[in-house]
Structures are given as C-alpha cells and as structure tokens.
Design a protein around this motif. Structure first.
Motif, short mmCIF file in Angstrom:
data_model
loop_
_atom_site.label_atom_id
_atom_site.label_comp_id
_atom_site.label_asym_id
_atom_site.label_seq_id
_atom_site.Cartn_x
_atom_site.Cartn_y
_atom_site.Cartn_z
N SER A 16 -13.06 0.33 3.75
CA SER A 16 -12.52 -0.68 2.86
C SER A 16 -13.08 -2.05 3.20
O SER A 16 -13.48 -2.31 4.34
CB SER A 16 -10.98 -0.72 2.93
N VAL B 244 -11.52 0.07 -1.71
CA VAL B 244 -11.47 1.25 -0.85
C VAL B 244 -12.33 2.34 -1.47
O VAL B 244 -12.37 2.50 -2.70
CB VAL B 244 -10.02 1.75 -0.69
N GLY C 76 -1.52 -0.11 -0.57
CA GLY C 76 -2.54 0.91 -0.75
C GLY C 76 -2.50 1.57 -2.11
O GLY C 76 -3.18 2.57 -2.33
N ALA D 291 -5.27 4.61 2.24
CA ALA D 291 -5.50 3.22 1.86
C ALA D 291 -4.37 2.31 2.34
O ALA D 291 -4.60 1.14 2.66
CB ALA D 291 -5.66 3.11 0.34
N GLY D 292 -3.16 2.85 2.42
CA GLY D 292 -2.04 2.04 2.88
C GLY D 292 -2.20 1.58 4.32
O GLY D 292 -1.81 0.46 4.67
N HIS E 103 -5.19 1.17 5.80
CA HIS E 103 -6.24 0.16 5.70
C HIS E 103 -5.62 -1.20 5.37
O HIS E 103 -5.96 -2.22 5.99
CB HIS E 103 -7.25 0.54 4.62
N ALA E 104 -4.74 -1.20 4.38
CA ALA E 104 -4.13 -2.46 3.95
C ALA E 104 -3.28 -3.07 5.06
O ALA E 104 -3.30 -4.29 5.27
CB ALA E 104 -3.28 -2.23 2.70
#
Length: 216
Positions: free
Chosen positions: A41, A53, A75, A92-93, A95-96
């Motif tokens: 990301s 992402v 995410g 993705a959550g 990553h965020a």
C-alpha cells in the motif's frame, strides 16, 4: 462508506499503481509473494486517511497499474476517488492502522520464510544486537538491543491492529522502535516513508532474521 474526497489526478494514480506493481513483481520473483499472497500500500492522504492498496486475488507477479483499490482508515473500499472497483486485500485494515500509527508513506506485507520461522522460534519477539545491518533500520550496529515484535495471527484486522499498536514503540518513547512487524504463522509487514524505504526495511529485516536463525 466514507465521504468522498477530491480524487487524485489519473496520472498520479497510474504512477502509484506502477510503483506498487513493480514492487510486487520484485517480491514475487524472490518467492516472497507466491501466487496471490501478500499486499502493498501507499498512503495517498491523511485527513481523511486514504491508501492505495493492491487488489485481492491477483497474481502479485502480474499486477498492472490499474490493479489498485483506494481504502479508508478501516481498510474499506472507497468508490469514486479514482481507484478500481476490485476487492481490496482482506489485510488492508492493518495497512491502514500501521500507516495511521507510524505515519508511514508505504507498507509492504510478504510471506518471507525467515520471518515466519523466527516467529516460531521466538514467539515473544525476535531480539537482535551487534549486527551491522541494524543501522539500516535506524539503530546502532553495536551496543544496542532491539526487538522485532511478533503478534498472533487472526482474521480480524481490528484485533491485529490493536495487538500491533500495543507492541509498537514510537520513536519518541524509546530506542526499540523498528519499522517491521511479524504476524506469527503468516508473514511480515515493513514500512517506510515511501515504497523504496519500505522495501529496504523489509529486505534488511529479513536478512537480519536469517542471520539470527542461522547463528542461534
């Protein structure tokens, strides 16, 4: 869904997507992103938080600049801001959360073998000291001890994010801050101000872990 914000120009998103595709291909070639595994990301904005992402379910060695999804601070996919309508990675959550907590401009998650093995050997964290490459992740080569944190795996990114944040040491709080996180029986996350620095942090951490395993 989050409120829409002004989309980035198409050319800027293509540049971001090209960078993510190139780095994905690099790690796939190393065997660190087999098949559809792993994700990357880039932070696009912070208020509100937006990340580009890599899309889920695609061969990471064959991504195109269009294979990015824009997500919010949870995410979740955000439509209407220039990304594709593909499904974002389930991770993705996390990553965020990493981007929000650390201020990272890029986050890379791969399934490198040394990281997974090290988490089995040292489930409470991998302690490193007196290794030259520690300089590459912001620490002294000698006279300093740092720990790569390890958290338990799971499918709830909020739970994983909470575990990460509980283990993360901010640079202002002490000497043990490291730009990497191992998720046990899964893989490693590394981050930096941009994709290049995140890649360096990942490669250096994986090399340090290989040394720790061989010399234990």
């Amino acid at each position: 869904m989050s409120d829409a914000v002004t989309p980035l120009p198409k050319a800027a998103l293509v540049e971001v997507g090209s960078g993510l595709a190139a780095e994905s291909a690099r790690f796939a070639a190393r065997g660190w992103m087999p098949g559809t595994a792993g994700n990357l990301s880039v932070t696009l904005g912070r208020e509100p938080l937006r990340l580009a992402v890599t899309a889920s379910g695609l061969d990471k060695g064959e991504l195109t600049p269009a294979d990015i999804v824009i997500v919010d601070e949870r995410g979740d996919s955000v439509l209407g801001e220039g990304g594709s309508e593909q499904r974002p990675s389930a991770e993705a959550g996390l990553h965020a959360r990493i981007a929000r907590v650390t201020g990272a401009g890029a986050v890379i998650h791969v399934h490198a073998l040394a990281a997974v093995t090290a988490a089995h050997v040292w489930p409470d964290g991998v302690v490193l000291s007196d290794l030259e490459m520690l300089k590459g992740i912001g620490h002294a080569a000698h006279g300093e001890t740092v720990t790569i944190p390890v958290i338990e795996n799971g499918q709830d990114m909020t739970v994983l994010g909470d575990a990460f944040e509980a283990r993360y040491v901010r640079p202002c709080e002490g000497a043990n801050d490291v730009p990497a996180l191992i998720v046990a029986s899964h893989g490693i996350y590394a981050w930096g101000r941009d994709l290049r620095q995140a890649r360096w942090h990942l490669e250096l951490t994986e090399a340090l872990l290989q040394i720790a395993l061989v010399t234990r």
